[in-house]
Design an enzyme around this catalytic site. Structure first.
Site, PDB file in Angstrom:
ATOM      1  N   TYR A  72       0.838  -1.202   0.000  1.00  0.00           N
ATOM      2  CA  TYR A  72       0.000   0.000   0.000  1.00  0.00           C
ATOM      3  C   TYR A  72       0.872   1.250   0.000  1.00  0.00           C
ATOM      4  O   TYR A  72       1.813   1.356   0.780  1.00  0.00           O
ATOM      5  CB  TYR A  72      -0.935   0.007   1.216  1.00  0.00           C
ATOM      6  CG  TYR A  72      -1.860  -1.180   1.224  1.00  0.00           C
ATOM      7  CD1 TYR A  72      -2.630  -1.482   0.106  1.00  0.00           C
ATOM      8  CD2 TYR A  72      -1.957  -2.011   2.342  1.00  0.00           C
ATOM      9  CE1 TYR A  72      -3.472  -2.584   0.089  1.00  0.00           C
ATOM     10  CE2 TYR A  72      -2.794  -3.111   2.337  1.00  0.00           C
ATOM     11  CZ  TYR A  72      -3.543  -3.392   1.205  1.00  0.00           C
ATOM     12  OH  TYR A  72      -4.370  -4.483   1.196  1.00  0.00           O
ATOM     13  N   HIS A 116      -5.960   2.532  -0.403  1.00  0.00           N
ATOM     14  CA  HIS A 116      -5.760   2.324   1.042  1.00  0.00           C
ATOM     15  C   HIS A 116      -5.629   3.656   1.775  1.00  0.00           C
ATOM     16  O   HIS A 116      -4.809   3.799   2.679  1.00  0.00           O
ATOM     17  CB  HIS A 116      -4.535   1.426   1.301  1.00  0.00           C
ATOM     18  CG  HIS A 116      -4.747   0.420   2.385  1.00  0.00           C
ATOM     19  ND1 HIS A 116      -4.361   0.638   3.680  1.00  0.00           N
ATOM     20  CD2 HIS A 116      -5.328  -0.793   2.375  1.00  0.00           C
ATOM     21  CE1 HIS A 116      -4.685  -0.426   4.417  1.00  0.00           C
ATOM     22  NE2 HIS A 116      -5.280  -1.298   3.644  1.00  0.00           N
TER      23      HIS A 116
HETATM   24 MG    MG Z   1      -8.753  -2.630   1.235  1.00  0.00          MG
END
Ligand code: MG
Length: 400
Positions: free
Chosen positions: A158, A208
């Site tokens: 992320y 995210h």
């Molecule tokens: Mg997610």
């Protein structure tokens, strides 16, 4: 018919894979009849354990197992102070276990109690990744070879991997990333993957909540030509009013909700038709009872389901997701994390995926069990979570 009551509430914690899992087992007054539910909040397992053992259990002992709705409603207000992730996960464990028990009593899989199947299996998406656009494209092709038609693409975790961070002297340790570099690299990666794997496969991406709102609006616009199946968590729960701006700017489909646990968070997004997929973590919102209600509510607004299905949802929670998926008229897609063989041994009945579809086993209730002896061989390891100690290049703490 004699009333069947709750005789005991047990909390089972185990870590047979990477994630610490919490499962509730409700033992009933009927010999041999019990139910399982997912209460996994992996970063705070002891808080959930204590909420179940010290607070919910004394409240539940002796209650009629058939009264799922009443028990859920009362559990959510019994503490006066409303729901948060700890209590919602604890209540979810109880709620799912009671639905499991009701299915076993009826001799029917849970999807029958919800209204029966709309489909034979749930289409799933897998997680492709890599540290270069070429690696991500290769990973996508491997999923396609296994029959997956929906694939999430991420590069370097992320927020991506920062290649040239310039940190101030004395900066603490942490999970650093650079939002501006992430945006540049992620766009190139998505463009590369789309141009190399073709238009026939559905691609997804998860921001995210790593961007400030205006960057997220720009990102949603920039990925529009690549026709994602959805863009996930473009914004944080704290920035919900910005979804209006994304809608005004582009038609990239938007998925949101894994962090939500309060109806006030999802109601305006659904009513305003500001998102396309609800993505709640079923245990984080309190179990099957509220998930069923949200799915039905979303259906009225043309919003589809995409329940959160990572490795820190226990297999019991994945089974609950699957029953909701089979029933919901507005099912969209199901996230799937590909469990190891060991997980299938610890949790017999863990849903199976073939050719990109997740299938039920048609056992009564949730259709899943736990081998407690084997689970006990994998106790939860206490660690201080590292990946959630996220920092910007100058060292400032930020959202993981
Ligand atoms: Mg997610």
């Amino acid at each position: 018919m004699a009333v069947v009551t709750i005789k005991d509430v047990q909390t089972i914690m185990t870590q047979p894979g990477g994630s610490r899992l919490v499962v509730v087992k409700i033992i009933t007054s009927e010999p041999g009849l019990y139910g399982l539910g997912c209460a996994t909040f992996t970063q705070r397992i002891h808080a959930v354990h204590s909420a179940i053992e010290k607070h919910l259990k004394p409240f539940l002992i002796g209650k009629d197992v058939s009264r799922i709705e009443e028990i859920w409603q009362m559990s959510m207000v019994h503490s006066y102070w409303r729901n948060g992730p700890v209590l919602s996960n604890a209540v979810s464990g109880v709620d799912q276990a009671l639905w499991d028990i009701k299915g076993k009593q009826a001799g029917m899989p849970l999807y029958q109690l919800l209204g029966g199947k709309c489909r034979e299996a749930a289409a799933v998406y897998g997680h492709a990744g890599g540290s270069s656009p070429e690696q991500v494209a290769d990973s996508v092709r491997r999923f396609m070879d296994e029959g997956y038609r929906y694939i999430r693409i991420q590069m370097g975790g992320y927020g991506g991997e920062a290649s040239k961070l310039v940190k101030p002297d004395g900066t603490p340790e942490g999970a650093y990333f650079d939002p501006r570099e992430y945006v540049r690299h992620a766009l190139k990666m998505i463009e590369h993957v789309r141009s190399h794997v073709g238009d026939e496969v559905e691609l997804l991406h998860d921001i995210h909540e790593r961007l400030v709102p205006i960057e997220a609006v720009q990102f949603a616009k920039d990925v529009e030509p690549f026709k994602l199946f959805f863009l996930e968590d473009a914004l944080a729960p704290e920035d919900l009013e910005w979804f209006h701006h994304i809608r005004q700017q582009c038609c990239t489909p938007i998925a949101m909700g894994e962090l939500f646990n309060n109806p006030r968070e999802w109601q305006p997004l659904i009513e305003g038709k500001l998102i396309d997929f609800i993505r709640m973590h079923v245990s984080q919102m309190g179990g099957i009872t509220p998930a069923r209600n949200v799915a039905a509510f979303a259906n009225m607004y043309g919003v589809r389901t995409a329940w959160h299905g990572p490795g820190d949802t226990s297999p019991v929670g994945h089974a609950a997701n699957l029953h909701l998926d089979l029933w919901a008229p507005n099912f969209g897609i199901q996230e799937w994390c590909r469990f190891s063989e060991l997980i299938y041994e610890v949790f017999p009945g863990t849903p199976e995926v073939r050719n990109g579809y997740m299938y039920p086993n048609d056992q009564p209730g949730l259709g899943i069990d736990i081998n407690e002896e084997l689970a006990a061989k994998y106790p939860c390891q206490d660690i201080v979570e590292q990946w959630t100690q996220t920092r910007l290049p100058d060292g400032s703490p930020t959202r993981p």
